[in-house]
Design a protein around this motif. Sequence first.
Motif, PDB file in Angstrom:
ATOM      1  N   THR A   1       0.812  -1.215   0.000  1.00 17.39           N
ATOM      2  CA  THR A   1       0.000   0.000   0.000  1.00 17.39           C
ATOM      3  C   THR A   1       0.848   1.270   0.000  1.00 17.39           C
ATOM      4  OG1 THR A   1      -0.180  -0.097   2.422  1.00 17.39           O
ATOM      5  CG2 THR A   1      -1.945  -1.107   1.134  1.00 17.39           C
ATOM      6  N   ARG A   2       2.085   1.194   0.461  1.00 15.43           N
ATOM      7  CA  ARG A   2       2.928   2.393   0.500  1.00 15.43           C
ATOM      8  C   ARG A   2       3.681   2.631  -0.808  1.00 15.43           C
ATOM      9  NH1 ARG A   2       3.075   4.732   5.358  1.00 15.43           N
ATOM     10  NH2 ARG A   2       2.360   3.513   7.150  1.00 15.43           N
TER      11      ARG A   2
ATOM     12  N   TYR B   1      -5.067   2.530  -5.781  1.00 14.04           N
ATOM     13  CA  TYR B   1      -6.199   1.987  -5.022  1.00 14.04           C
ATOM     14  C   TYR B   1      -5.866   0.549  -4.636  1.00 14.04           C
ATOM     15  CZ  TYR B   1      -8.973   5.905  -6.809  1.00 14.04           C
ATOM     16  OH  TYR B   1      -9.438   7.162  -7.110  1.00 14.04           O
ATOM     17  N   ALA B   2      -6.274   0.149  -3.449  1.00 13.44           N
ATOM     18  CA  ALA B   2      -6.075  -1.234  -3.011  1.00 13.44           C
ATOM     19  C   ALA B   2      -7.148  -1.591  -2.008  1.00 13.44           C
ATOM     20  CB  ALA B   2      -4.683  -1.425  -2.388  1.00 13.44           C
ATOM     21  N   SER B   3      -7.703  -2.787  -2.150  1.00 11.04           N
ATOM     22  CA  SER B   3      -8.721  -3.242  -1.209  1.00 11.04           C
ATOM     23  C   SER B   3      -8.685  -4.759  -1.124  1.00 11.04           C
ATOM     24  CB  SER B   3     -10.119  -2.769  -1.637  1.00 11.04           C
ATOM     25  OG  SER B   3     -10.446  -3.286  -2.919  1.00 11.04           O
ATOM     26  N   ILE B   4      -9.189  -5.270  -0.005  1.00  8.64           N
ATOM     27  CA  ILE B   4      -9.324  -6.713   0.196  1.00  8.64           C
ATOM     28  C   ILE B   4     -10.767  -7.087  -0.114  1.00  8.64           C
ATOM     29  CG2 ILE B   4      -9.177  -8.599   1.860  1.00  8.64           C
ATOM     30  CD1 ILE B   4      -7.091  -7.004   3.374  1.00  8.64           C
TER      31      ILE B   4
ATOM     32  N   LEU C   1      -7.971  -0.446   1.713  1.00 10.42           N
ATOM     33  CA  LEU C   1      -6.596  -0.213   2.154  1.00 10.42           C
ATOM     34  C   LEU C   1      -6.049   1.125   1.675  1.00 10.42           C
ATOM     35  CD1 LEU C   1      -5.144  -3.756   1.372  1.00 10.42           C
ATOM     36  CD2 LEU C   1      -5.930  -2.916   3.591  1.00 10.42           C
ATOM     37  N   LYS C   2      -6.376   1.467   0.432  1.00  9.79           N
ATOM     38  CA  LYS C   2      -5.831   2.690  -0.155  1.00  9.79           C
ATOM     39  C   LYS C   2      -6.828   3.227  -1.168  1.00  9.79           C
ATOM     40  CE  LYS C   2      -1.393   4.474  -1.876  1.00  9.79           C
ATOM     41  NZ  LYS C   2      -0.046   4.092  -2.366  1.00  9.79           N
TER      42      LYS C   2
ATOM     43  N   SER D   1      -4.075   7.525  -1.345  1.00  8.73           N
ATOM     44  CA  SER D   1      -4.019   7.858   0.076  1.00  8.73           C
ATOM     45  C   SER D   1      -4.347   6.624   0.908  1.00  8.73           C
ATOM     46  CB  SER D   1      -5.022   8.968   0.416  1.00  8.73           C
ATOM     47  OG  SER D   1      -4.723  10.154  -0.297  1.00  8.73           O
ATOM     48  N   LEU D   2      -3.668   6.482   2.040  1.00 10.74           N
ATOM     49  CA  LEU D   2      -3.983   5.416   2.977  1.00 10.74           C
ATOM     50  C   LEU D   2      -5.211   5.805   3.792  1.00 10.74           C
ATOM     51  CD1 LEU D   2      -0.387   4.561   4.280  1.00 10.74           C
ATOM     52  CD2 LEU D   2      -1.703   3.356   2.539  1.00 10.74           C
TER      53      LEU D   2
END
Length: 253
Positions: free
Chosen positions: A5-6, A12-15, A235-236, A240-241
């Motif tokens: 995520t960094r 964009y990131a998601s579970i 997650l992101k 942005s977190l």
Amino acid sequence: MPTLTRRPDIAYASIASGGSEIICVIRSPLAAQREDMLLQQLPRSAAVLAMSIDLLIHPFDSPGAAGWTGYGGHLTPEQEQVLTGGPSPAPAGPLLPPTTEDVPLLDALAEDGRASHTQLAGLTGWSKGRVARRLEALESSGTLSYDIDLLPERLGYHLNATLWLRVAPAHLERTGQEIARHEEVAFAGATSGDHNVLAIVTCRDAEAFYRYLTTRLAAVPGVDAYGVSIRVRRLKQAASLIAHGRLVHPAPG
């Protein structure tokens, strides 16, 4: 997960799917060093059991729309004009390619798009006049634009799903544009892969999502099949977190 995520190329990131699936949007220039690309590194990770990669070919959007998903109400044209100061002028074009000298300026804007000319001058080492002239050139050509993003959960919209749609090529443009106009759709675009349209849908709850599938989406001609990935954790978002219900700029890894 924190390492993923960094990364600055992860927008964009998601579970999703009960925690066994991670959906990421990767923004990476075509000229990027191949050995540094995430897509080259993930297959070598023992934790990755399978991976699917699709290219976003074309984003769909309604003409004149600002990308607002609705969220329970509409502004009148008069209210929109008060908030925006009227419609934005069309980019003068052609696109002005950013240079290496623009990197500090663009990095500063990526961290805070509301930074003043004085703040940007301090961060870049430029004069305020140079900052103003360069921003004007990038903005007027259409190279530089600004978006506002928020967490829909703060407005009571707790269900987010990714729809993977299969659409006949003859209907692709018309179907994609129609889906993009739906209030529930935050984003829609044509992609490569087995499913050629991706749509991000935001609803208040599962019942509202079911109504969307069986009424609005079901009425769109050209959709032959679809798959659904339900987001269980964000997650992101917009580079942005998420921390304590707020979007925050990620610190360097």
